[in-house]
Design a protein around this motif. Structure first.
Motif, PDB file in Angstrom:
ATOM      1  N   ILE A 150      84.558  80.513  67.687  1.00  0.00           N
ATOM      2  CA  ILE A 150      84.299  81.729  68.414  1.00  0.00           C
ATOM      3  C   ILE A 150      83.109  81.886  68.967  1.00  0.00           C
ATOM      4  CG2 ILE A 150      84.595  84.149  68.141  1.00  0.00           C
ATOM      5  CD1 ILE A 150      86.028  83.688  65.368  1.00  0.00           C
ATOM      6  N   TRP A 174      87.730  80.456  70.934  1.00  0.00           N
ATOM      7  CA  TRP A 174      88.056  81.885  71.257  1.00  0.00           C
ATOM      8  C   TRP A 174      86.770  82.355  71.955  1.00  0.00           C
ATOM      9  CZ3 TRP A 174      88.907  86.319  67.352  1.00  0.00           C
ATOM     10  CH2 TRP A 174      89.766  87.138  68.031  1.00  0.00           C
ATOM     11  N   GLU A 191      90.846  79.971  74.784  1.00  0.00           N
ATOM     12  CA  GLU A 191      91.618  81.364  74.898  1.00  0.00           C
ATOM     13  C   GLU A 191      90.327  82.166  75.421  1.00  0.00           C
ATOM     14  OE1 GLU A 191      94.464  84.367  74.957  1.00  0.00           O
ATOM     15  OE2 GLU A 191      94.534  82.368  74.684  1.00  0.00           O
TER      16      GLU A 191
END
Length: 225
Positions: A150, A174, A191
């Motif tokens: 992330i 992410w 993403e």
């Protein structure tokens, strides 16, 4: 239907199905028809059946869907039981919020490491976990083998960090860095999250709603003639 043939839009709806079915299960609802589920979710029953048929379909004629069983099946498709080893880099306000409030196990992830380049942040505990300095990231990845990262880092730092993580075995990102990450290798999953995009969707709706309200109706136009 193979994974490659399934539309990305169908895949993006799966988490929403999973969430709604969980809420129905908490209400004690045992079974539901596609029509009833469509009314709950603001979709058409045909769309729901088409989406679920991509994965084999799970309903029974005259019965509908077993809520818990369907939720479990969708959870398996989403890989919720996988416990993907996850690290988070960048413990500013957004990073802290994600570390503290996202239910990682419910998303098939296990948060195993927090990292920040700020020496005043490294060494602190956030969400019950120690924050490591990014200088230790290489050694950590060699030892712990995270799959997912992330990124809550500045936009100009994200590509460099991501490339180094790919070399360390990370296969999914992410990304909250405000810029889009792209990789030539299609096996690397990204993403890109832009929170402002959702807000702009609302401002678009408000803008066009106000225009529609201010536009004269046909009846008003007739009266003015």
């Amino acid at each position: 239907m193979s994974k490659q043939e399934i539309s990305p839009s169908v895949i993006r709806r799966l988490p929403r199905y999973h969430r709604f079915l969980g809420e129905l299960a908490e209400q004690g609802i045992v079974r539901i028809s596609s029509k009833e589920l469509s009314q709950q979710m603001g979709m058409t029953a045909s769309q729901i059946r088409q989406d679920l048929n991509c994965f084999g379909g799970f309903g029974q004629q005259g019965y509908g869907y077993n809520v818990c069983a369907l939720r479990d099946e969708i959870g398996q498709i989403l890989g919720i039981s996988g416990r993907r080893r996850t690290i988070l880099i960048g413990l500013g306000n957004l990073g802290r919020a994600i570390a503290s409030h996202v239910s990682f196990p419910d998303c098939g992830c296990e948060l195993i490491g927090l990292f920040d380049s700020n020496p005043f942040v490294a060494g602190k505990d956030i969400a019950g976990m120690p924050v490591h300095h990014t200088d230790t990231l290489t050694g950590f990845c060699h030892q712990e083998h995270p799959e997912l990262a992330i990124l809550c880092v500045p936009e100009n730092a994200a590509p460099r960090i991501a490339q180094s993580l790919v070399l360390l075995g990370v296969r999914a990102f992410w990304n909250f860095s405000h810029g889009d990450l792209r990789f030539e290798d299609s096996a690397i999953l990204v993403e890109n999250v832009h929170l402002a995009d959702s807000l702009l969707t609302l401002t678009y709706g408000l803008e066009h709603e106000s225009r529609n309200e201010s536009a004269p109706s046909d009846a008003d136009s007739d009266k003015s003639k």
